[in-house]
Design an enzyme around this catalytic site. Structure first.
Site, short mmCIF file in Angstrom:
data_model
loop_
_atom_site.label_atom_id
_atom_site.label_comp_id
_atom_site.label_asym_id
_atom_site.label_seq_id
_atom_site.Cartn_x
_atom_site.Cartn_y
_atom_site.Cartn_z
N GLU A 103 47.24 11.17 61.09
CA GLU A 103 45.94 11.90 61.24
C GLU A 103 45.82 13.03 60.06
OE1 GLU A 103 45.98 14.79 64.52
OE2 GLU A 103 43.86 15.31 64.19
N GLU B 115 44.97 23.07 56.86
CA GLU B 115 46.11 22.82 57.43
C GLU B 115 46.83 21.78 56.71
OE1 GLU B 115 45.66 21.66 61.77
OE2 GLU B 115 43.57 22.74 61.92
N HIS C 247 38.22 18.04 62.24
CA HIS C 247 38.71 18.12 60.70
C HIS C 247 37.56 17.32 59.87
CE1 HIS C 247 42.41 19.72 61.94
NE2 HIS C 247 42.77 18.73 62.70
N ARG D 136 35.10 23.50 66.89
CA ARG D 136 36.35 23.14 67.82
C ARG D 136 36.35 23.27 69.54
NH1 ARG D 136 42.63 22.30 65.49
NH2 ARG D 136 42.38 20.22 65.50
N GLU E 123 40.34 16.92 71.90
CA GLU E 123 41.18 17.83 71.47
C GLU E 123 40.49 19.10 71.16
OE1 GLU E 123 45.04 17.74 68.50
OE2 GLU E 123 43.12 17.80 67.74
C1 LER Z 1 45.81 19.79 64.15
O1 LER Z 1 44.65 20.58 63.87
C2 LER Z 1 45.33 18.50 64.89
O2 LER Z 1 44.03 18.07 64.90
C3 LER Z 1 46.31 17.96 65.69
O3 LER Z 1 45.73 16.73 66.24
C4 LER Z 1 47.63 17.16 64.85
O4 LER Z 1 48.68 17.76 65.19
MN MN Z 2 43.49 16.40 66.09
#
Ligand code: LER
Ligand code: MN
Length: 272
Positions: free
Chosen positions: A154, A160, A190, A219, A248
């Site tokens: 990822e 990060e 992201h 997010r 997520e």
């Molecule tokens: C962290 O920001 C993230 O997106 C997770 O999926 C990765 O550990």
């Molecule tokens: Mn992620």
């Protein structure tokens, strides 16, 4: 068919983060199932945090799959990454992920390497860090393949990691290092920060795309921010993406409302 998924955080000492459900596996699964989710994605403290057979029974009871298992606890709890300047730490990171891959494989679920990739640490040459990452991913990709599961890498936003921030850099890294048994995760949160054109990036990385993290620009669950999901969904459908779109996202305003908002958005954008 694109499949829906919600994340469940099961690490008792982590109290905040981008996961929809928290702490109670069965209650979370029951709610996700009642909303019609296809799967859950698990964030556990370790590879033996859950009893495999008991978890399989729950999956059957609630008609859910495990879409993927996250490995980030290795960093958050133990400070392990694949690019630490200390060889012992890198080895432990590989061992941790290896076990998580085996845990996921018990459910035919791939593991995700996100924050466990680490960073180019001060005093470390960038090429050296990328070489460590490449070696780690190659080795772990072979382990995953030997168990019949995929391994997912990822790209993360610049705050990060300073290793790889875009899908295009991910594709080029995997190609350059001939890491053939690893695919990519498109985390829309992201990407909203790093990509010039999210839909174009999805199209360009189509042969590598194994998993999607579904979150809005801030997010929060999709629908609570300003990302243009029509274009993103169109791109995923155009490339015939068949994987999971996994929420997520922050449990905003509550886990149950976040899950409900997610499934509504999922149906709206993917017309399922
Ligand atoms: C962290 O920001 C993230 O997106 C997770 O999926 C990765 O550990
Ligand atoms: Mn992620």
């Amino acid at each position: 068919m694109i499949k829906s998924c919600a994340t469940i955080a099961l690490v008792s000492n982590i109290k905040s983060g981008p996961w929809i459900y928290w702490d109670d596996l069965e209650q979370s699964m029951a709610h996700a199932s009642s909303l019609g989710f296809d799967a859950v994605e698990l964030f556990t403290a370790s590879s033996n945090a859950l009893e495999v057979e008991a978890t399989q029974l729950l999956l059957k009871k609630y008609q859910l799959q495990i879409a993927a298992v996250g490995t980030g606890a290795g960093k958050v709890i133990h400070g392990l990454t694949l690019t630490d300047s200390d060889e012992t730490v890198r080895k432990k990171a590989i061992e941790f992920i290896e076990k998580m891959i085996s845990f996921g494989a018990a459910f035919k679920a791939p593991a995700i390497i996100g924050s466990m990739q680490g960073n180019v640490m001060p005093g470390v040459d960038r090429e050296q860090a990328l070489e460590w990452l490449s070696k780690g991913l190659s080795y772990l990709g072979k382990h995953a393949a030997s168990l019949g599961v995929q391994l997912i890498y990822e790209p993360l936003n610049r705050y990060e990691t300073n290793l790889i921030n875009t899908l295009a850099d991910g594709v080029s890294f995997l190609k350059t290092h001939q890491i053939n048994q690893v695919g990519l995760l498109a985390d829309l949160f992201h990407m909203n920060m790093e990509e010039v054109d999210m839909a174009a990036s999805i199209r360009a990385s189509k042969d590598f795309l194994l998993h999607v993290h579904f979150a809005d620009s801030n997010r929060r669950p999709v629908g609570n921010g300003h990302t243009h999901f029509v274009e993103v969904a169109k791109a995923l459908q155009e490339i015939n993406y068949q994987g999971y779109v996994s929420a997520e996202a922050f449990p905003w305003p509550t886990p149950k409302e976040a899950a409900t908002q997610t499934i509504l958005s999922f149906k709206k954008y993917f017309k399922i």
